[in-house]
Design an enzyme around this catalytic site. Structure first.
Site, PDB file in Angstrom:
ATOM      1  N   ASP A 207      -2.290 -18.069   1.216  1.00 43.31           N
ATOM      2  CA  ASP A 207      -2.662 -19.280   2.288  1.00 43.31           C
ATOM      3  C   ASP A 207      -1.406 -19.909   1.695  1.00 43.31           C
ATOM      4  O   ASP A 207      -0.936 -19.974   0.439  1.00 43.31           O
ATOM      5  CB  ASP A 207      -3.924 -19.641   2.410  1.00 43.31           C
TER       6      ASP A 207
ATOM      7  N   ASP B 173      -1.078 -21.535  -2.136  1.00 38.20           N
ATOM      8  CA  ASP B 173      -0.951 -20.851  -3.206  1.00 38.20           C
ATOM      9  C   ASP B 173       0.817 -21.001  -3.636  1.00 38.20           C
ATOM     10  O   ASP B 173       0.853 -20.309  -4.853  1.00 38.20           O
ATOM     11  CB  ASP B 173      -0.599 -19.058  -2.300  1.00 38.20           C
TER      12      ASP B 173
ATOM     13  N   PHE C 163       0.805  -1.243  -0.189  1.00 41.43           N
ATOM     14  CA  PHE C 163      -0.046  -0.085  -0.080  1.00 41.43           C
ATOM     15  C   PHE C 163       0.768   1.054  -0.014  1.00 41.43           C
ATOM     16  O   PHE C 163       1.987   1.376   0.658  1.00 41.43           O
ATOM     17  CB  PHE C 163      -0.471  -0.086   0.896  1.00 41.43           C
TER      18      PHE C 163
ATOM     19  N   ASP D  44       5.124  -9.356   6.034  1.00 35.11           N
ATOM     20  CA  ASP D  44       4.599  -9.228   6.962  1.00 35.11           C
ATOM     21  C   ASP D  44       2.748  -8.456   6.093  1.00 35.11           C
ATOM     22  O   ASP D  44       2.681  -7.485   5.664  1.00 35.11           O
ATOM     23  CB  ASP D  44       4.045  -7.520   7.863  1.00 35.11           C
TER      24      ASP D  44
ATOM     25  N   ARG E  16      -6.684 -14.493   0.302  1.00 36.90           N
ATOM     26  CA  ARG E  16      -5.498 -14.160   1.380  1.00 36.90           C
ATOM     27  C   ARG E  16      -4.462 -14.921   0.543  1.00 36.90           C
ATOM     28  O   ARG E  16      -5.135 -16.057   0.183  1.00 36.90           O
ATOM     29  CB  ARG E  16      -5.958 -13.523   2.158  1.00 36.90           C
TER      30      ARG E  16
ATOM     31  N   SER F  92       3.287  -6.273   2.781  1.00 37.29           N
ATOM     32  CA  SER F  92       2.124  -5.763   3.499  1.00 37.29           C
ATOM     33  C   SER F  92       0.699  -6.201   2.423  1.00 37.29           C
ATOM     34  O   SER F  92       0.660  -7.618   1.670  1.00 37.29           O
ATOM     35  CB  SER F  92       2.301  -4.728   2.908  1.00 37.29           C
ATOM     36  N   LEU F  93       0.374  -5.638   1.552  1.00 33.85           N
ATOM     37  CA  LEU F  93      -0.790  -5.749  -0.044  1.00 33.85           C
ATOM     38  C   LEU F  93      -0.524  -6.512  -0.245  1.00 33.85           C
ATOM     39  O   LEU F  93      -1.017  -7.899  -1.287  1.00 33.85           O
ATOM     40  CB  LEU F  93      -1.156  -4.929   0.149  1.00 33.85           C
TER      41      LEU F  93
ATOM     42  N   GLU G 128      -9.851 -18.408   1.981  1.00 37.10           N
ATOM     43  CA  GLU G 128      -8.835 -18.170   1.650  1.00 37.10           C
ATOM     44  C   GLU G 128      -8.034 -17.777   0.048  1.00 37.10           C
ATOM     45  O   GLU G 128      -7.289 -17.484  -0.507  1.00 37.10           O
ATOM     46  CB  GLU G 128      -8.482 -20.191   1.690  1.00 37.10           C
TER      47      GLU G 128
ATOM     48  N   HIS H  36       6.201  -2.281  10.749  1.00 30.36           N
ATOM     49  CA  HIS H  36       5.670  -2.709   9.427  1.00 30.36           C
ATOM     50  C   HIS H  36       6.542  -3.422   8.466  1.00 30.36           C
ATOM     51  O   HIS H  36       6.639  -4.325   7.979  1.00 30.36           O
ATOM     52  CB  HIS H  36       3.978  -2.204   8.668  1.00 30.36           C
TER      53      HIS H  36
END
Length: 467
Positions: A210, A213, A96, A194, A208, A171-172, A205, A281
């Site tokens: 998991d 993947d 982000f 993170d 996000r 992050s994202l 799942e 972060h």
């Protein structure tokens, strides 16, 4: 009656949801689990690839300082680049309000070039990330699909297997990697740095990152305190095969400076303010980047909790060994057991972050006294500072143990220096010694024993040699 049908049609439309489709990427809807849930209440569709403007910036050992742009719309740009099919490829995906040509991203590539020949591709989706958080969280889906599209082109046009690919997302970006991995069977590895919590923790799942993947998913949690009220940006949820919680995963040492000092000791006010606001972060990518150059400096210990780790209940490594947090996590023998695996370690409070954990046991000799006992380790690679092992009543014949994290690996331990003091005037000048000191490295089963028959006065060093 007209009002009834109007309401009915509106409700049917709301239930059905909206959908947007993009060429080569597929369709994206705002129905559950992507929206309309407690975790994702807002119905937001991801932006178009054109509006997000994702760029793939290739750095290699041959061009470490200037990138070559790889275009999904023109695969000939891959032919014209330094991309080499006989090397691994590592994608770095920012999060982000970040951007793909940020210094931390290029620095991570440069660290890789110091230890390996590799294709390092920075995924720059800054236009899609520098917007409202909810929109950026949904743009993740399109960016992940674009990364998967690039992997598909490499596979079909260059016979380049996903088993050679490692996605690293912060992050994202960790969830971008998850989306790409879910679309790419046989992907070798994803590292989540993170992974962000808001709109993702507790979701299905497919939303996000998991463990399904990639063949191997490792995660570093550095800001896992709850978003409310603690403003923790990262997820506490276990989302990998190996989940690492350095320093407990919530409060990183060195992240409690005031805003001014944080800005002064960093280049540029933007970097300084960002580091202050999101210091915990951002530590995840700093740890990862340093781990590339420290193959054994981030040993992590399986443990039920950080409290147990701090209480010295998780040392040394078990028979199957310990993984290294970061770049070399994939070398861990038991990396993908069916159970969720949590690992803990401590780091330094500033660069260099790497630490080497030692366990020390001291059997005291000499007179009874009150005070503290310290040791320093001397090896063929260097020596440690003095570390406190015990504080209280020093009694001959008693044994005390402790663990500490040293700033260096001393190598083969050749001798140990013992020191005691109590800062109290004692007219009898008692002498205290260490009959035996046992030292163990965290990663090794071997114990090293050092002995002495001497005793010393307060603040006088006593050298112990191998028994």
């Amino acid at each position: 009656m007209l009002i009834f049908w109007t309401i009915t049609l509106f409700l049917l439309g709301a239930a059905k949801g909206k959908e947007v489709c993009y060429e080569n990427l597929g369709c994206f809807s705002d129905t559950e689990p992507w929206a309309g849930t407690a975790i994702r209440p807002l119905k937001i569709l991801p932006w178009s690839p054109e509006k997000i403007g994702t760029r793939f910036l290739l750095y290699t050992n041959e061009n470490p300082n200037t990138f070559q742009t790889l275009l999904l719309s023109d695969p000939s740009t891959i032919d014209a680049s330094n991309f080499q099919t006989n090397r691994k490829t590592r994608f770095i995906i920012h999060g982000f309000i970040d951007k793909g040509d940020e210094s931390w991203v290029t620095d991570m590539c440069k660290n890789m070039f110091m230890v390996e020949e590799v294709n390092c591709i920075c995924v720059d989706w800054k236009k899609g990330s520098q917007t409202t958080y909810s929109q950026a969280a949904n743009n993740v889906r399109v960016v992940g699909a674009q990364v998967a599209q690039m992997l598909s082109i490499l596979s079909k046009d260059y016979n380049y297997s996903p088993s050679n690919v490692h996605l690293i997302g912060h992050s994202l970006g960790a969830h971008v990697a998850g989306e790409a991995g879910s679309r790419t069977p046989g992907l070798a590895r994803i590292t989540g740095l993170d992974p962000v919590e808001a709109n993702f923790e507790g979701t299905a799942e497919e939303v996000r990152l998991d463990p399904s993947d990639a063949n191997f998913v490792d995660v570093i949690h550095t800001d896992a305190a709850p978003l409310i009220p603690s403003l923790g940006f990262g997820t506490n949820q276990l989302v990998g095969h190996l989940d690492f919680f350095p320093n407990g995963g919530e409060n990183m040492p060195g992240c409690k400076k005031n805003a001014l000092s944080q800005i002064v000791d960093l280049d540029g006010i933007w970097a300084g303010t960002r580091d202050f606001v999101a210091c915990n972060h951002l530590r995840s990518y700093k740890y990862y980047s340093e781990s590339i150059l420290n193959p054994d400096g981030f040993t992590a210990y399986p443990c039920a909790s950080y409290r147990s780790f701090q209480a010295n209940k998780c040392f040394p490594c078990p028979a199957q060994g310990c993984p290294q947090m970061g770049h070399y996590a994939d070398k861990f023998a038991g990396k993908t057991s069916g159970e969720e695996q949590k690992f803990f370690l401590n780091t330094g409070d500033a660069s260099s972050f790497a630490r080497w954990r030692y366990g020390v046991s001291i059997t005291l000799s000499g007179r009874t006294a009150t005070g503290q006992v310290k040791v320093a380790l001397f090896g063929d690679k260097g020596n440690t500072h003095q570390y406190e092992v015990f504080r209280g009543i020093i009694k001959p014949g008693t044994t005390h143990s402790n663990e500490f994290d040293a700033k260096l690996d001393v190598g083969t331990i050749e001798k140990v220096k013992f020191l005691w003091n109590n800062n109290v005037v004692n007219p009898t000048f008692p002498k205290v010694g260490a009959a035996k000191i046992t030292v163990q490295k965290g990663e090794e089963e071997t114990e090293y024993n050092f002995c002495s028959e001497d005793t010393v006065k307060e603040d006088v060093l006593l050298t112990l040699t191998p028994c």
